[in-house]
Scaffold this active site. Structure first.
Site, PDB file in Angstrom:
ATOM      1  CE  LYS A  13      -3.851  -2.313   2.370  1.00  0.00           C
ATOM      2  NZ  LYS A  13      -4.786  -2.246   3.523  1.00  0.00           N
ATOM      3  CE1 TYR A  53      -9.275  -3.182   0.412  1.00  0.00           C
ATOM      4  CE2 TYR A  53      -8.488  -1.082  -0.455  1.00  0.00           C
ATOM      5  CZ  TYR A  53      -8.255  -2.263   0.232  1.00  0.00           C
ATOM      6  OH  TYR A  53      -6.995  -2.523   0.749  1.00  0.00           O
ATOM      7  CG  ASN A 116      -3.640  -2.539   7.003  1.00  0.00           C
ATOM      8  OD1 ASN A 116      -3.572  -1.947   5.927  1.00  0.00           O
ATOM      9  ND2 ASN A 116      -4.627  -3.360   7.305  1.00  0.00           N
ATOM     10  CG  HIS A 119      -5.064  -6.193  -0.638  1.00  0.00           C
ATOM     11  ND1 HIS A 119      -6.305  -6.233  -0.049  1.00  0.00           N
ATOM     12  CD2 HIS A 119      -5.116  -7.083  -1.675  1.00  0.00           C
ATOM     13  CE1 HIS A 119      -7.079  -7.087  -0.711  1.00  0.00           C
ATOM     14  NE2 HIS A 119      -6.386  -7.613  -1.698  1.00  0.00           N
ATOM     15  CD  GLU A 130      -8.490  -8.958  -4.121  1.00  0.00           C
ATOM     16  OE1 GLU A 130      -9.351  -8.691  -3.263  1.00  0.00           O
ATOM     17  OE2 GLU A 130      -7.397  -9.466  -3.826  1.00  0.00           O
TER      18      GLU A 130
HETATM   19  P1  IDP Z   1      -7.928  -7.011   5.113  1.00  0.00           P
HETATM   20  O1  IDP Z   1      -7.081  -5.963   4.414  1.00  0.00           O
HETATM   21  O2  IDP Z   1      -7.164  -7.655   6.248  1.00  0.00           O
HETATM   22  O3  IDP Z   1      -8.533  -8.023   4.162  1.00  0.00           O
HETATM   23  P2  IDP Z   1     -10.562  -5.760   5.235  1.00  0.00           P
HETATM   24  O4  IDP Z   1     -11.574  -5.978   6.303  1.00  0.00           O
HETATM   25  O5  IDP Z   1     -10.813  -6.354   3.894  1.00  0.00           O
HETATM   26  O6  IDP Z   1      -9.144  -6.247   5.816  1.00  0.00           O
HETATM   27  O7  IDP Z   1     -10.368  -4.191   5.089  1.00  0.00           O
HETATM   28  C1  IDP Z   1      -9.634  -3.664   4.016  1.00  0.00           C
HETATM   29  C2  IDP Z   1      -8.747  -2.555   4.518  1.00  0.00           C
HETATM   30  O8  IDP Z   1      -9.558  -1.501   5.018  1.00  0.00           O
HETATM   31  C3  IDP Z   1      -7.833  -2.916   5.701  1.00  0.00           C
HETATM   32  O9  IDP Z   1      -6.647  -3.582   5.316  1.00  0.00           O
HETATM   33  C4  IDP Z   1      -7.545  -1.549   6.265  1.00  0.00           C
HETATM   34  O10 IDP Z   1      -6.565  -0.856   5.464  1.00  0.00           O
HETATM   35  C5  IDP Z   1      -8.884  -0.843   6.065  1.00  0.00           C
HETATM   36  N1  IDP Z   1      -9.698  -0.930   7.275  1.00  0.00           N
HETATM   37  C6  IDP Z   1     -10.384  -2.002   7.742  1.00  0.00           C
HETATM   38  N2  IDP Z   1     -11.012  -1.707   8.893  1.00  0.00           N
HETATM   39  C7  IDP Z   1     -10.718  -0.422   9.158  1.00  0.00           C
HETATM   40  C8  IDP Z   1     -11.075   0.482  10.202  1.00  0.00           C
HETATM   41  O11 IDP Z   1     -11.794   0.138  11.153  1.00  0.00           O
HETATM   42  N3  IDP Z   1     -10.572   1.740  10.131  1.00  0.00           N
HETATM   43  C9  IDP Z   1      -9.780   2.164   9.124  1.00  0.00           C
HETATM   44  N4  IDP Z   1      -9.418   1.353   8.115  1.00  0.00           N
HETATM   45  C10 IDP Z   1      -9.879   0.085   8.130  1.00  0.00           C
HETATM   46 MG    MG Z   2      -9.955  -7.789   2.686  1.00  0.00          MG
END
Ligand code: IDP
Ligand code: MG
Length: 153
Positions: A13, A53, A116, A119, A130
């Site tokens: 990212k 997304y 984080n 992805h 994807e």
């Molecule tokens: P993942 O990346 O582990 O699959 P997902 O639930 O698919 O997690 O969410 C996609 C991305 O959205 C996360 O990696 C993170 O960057 C962001 N995200 C998820 N939950 C939150 C939140 O509560 N606050 C801010 N960003 C979030």
């Molecule tokens: Mg995800």
């Protein structure tokens, strides 16, 4: 062996790129033994990220997520190998780095869920979707690594 050809989609990212973690992240998957089948460096549009997304469109953090993800270049990648999707997710760690185990990428290299750094696809079905969204067919490369018979029995 078909199961060795499972593919996952991983993407460094914008924060991972800005923090100079591209090499470190790629190294983990290379060292593991997975095979790189696609890689590029792009500054993605908001439209592409909204598609990527789309499952999260109703979540309150969605606008911020799209803004963050479109704030700079990213490194989309295709990786192939036995259990690439599930093992890839394990190597990433939990979505929220606060819950990620030490030894995982997120557990070792980042702090907050909104930054984080990487992805990873959550299923084979999303991986295929994807990869098709981020790469053309020609950009996904089939090849045989010299070490393949030393990675698989
Ligand atoms: P993942 O990346 O582990 O699959 P997902 O639930 O698919 O997690 O969410 C996609 C991305 O959205 C996360 O990696 C993170 O960057 C962001 N995200 C998820 N939950 C939150 C939140 O509560 N606050 C801010 N960003 C979030
Ligand atoms: Mg995800």
């Amino acid at each position: 062996m078909a199961e060795q050809r499972e593919r996952t989609f991983l993407m460094v990212k914008p924060d991972g790129v800005q923090r100079g973690l591209v090499g470190t992240i790629i190294e983990r998957f290379e060292k593991k033994g997975f095979k790189l089948v696609g890689l590029k460096f792009v500054w993605p549009s908001e439209e592409l990220l909204q598609q990527h997304y789309s499952d999260l469109a109703s979540r309150p953090f969605f606008p911020g997520l799209v803004k963050y993800m479109s704030s700079g270049p990213v490194v989309p990648m295709g990786w192939e190998g036995l259990n690439a999707v599930k093992t890839g997710r394990q190597m990433l760690g939990a979505t929220n780095p606060a819950d990620s185990q030490p030894g995982t990428i997120r557990g070792d290299l980042c702090i907050q869920v909104g930054r984080n750094i990487i992805h990873g696809s959550d299923s084979v079905e999303s991986a295929n979707k994807e990869i098709a969204l981020w790469f053309t067919e020609k950009e996904v490369v089939g090849w045989t690594p010299a070490a393949e018979n030393w990675v698989y029995e």
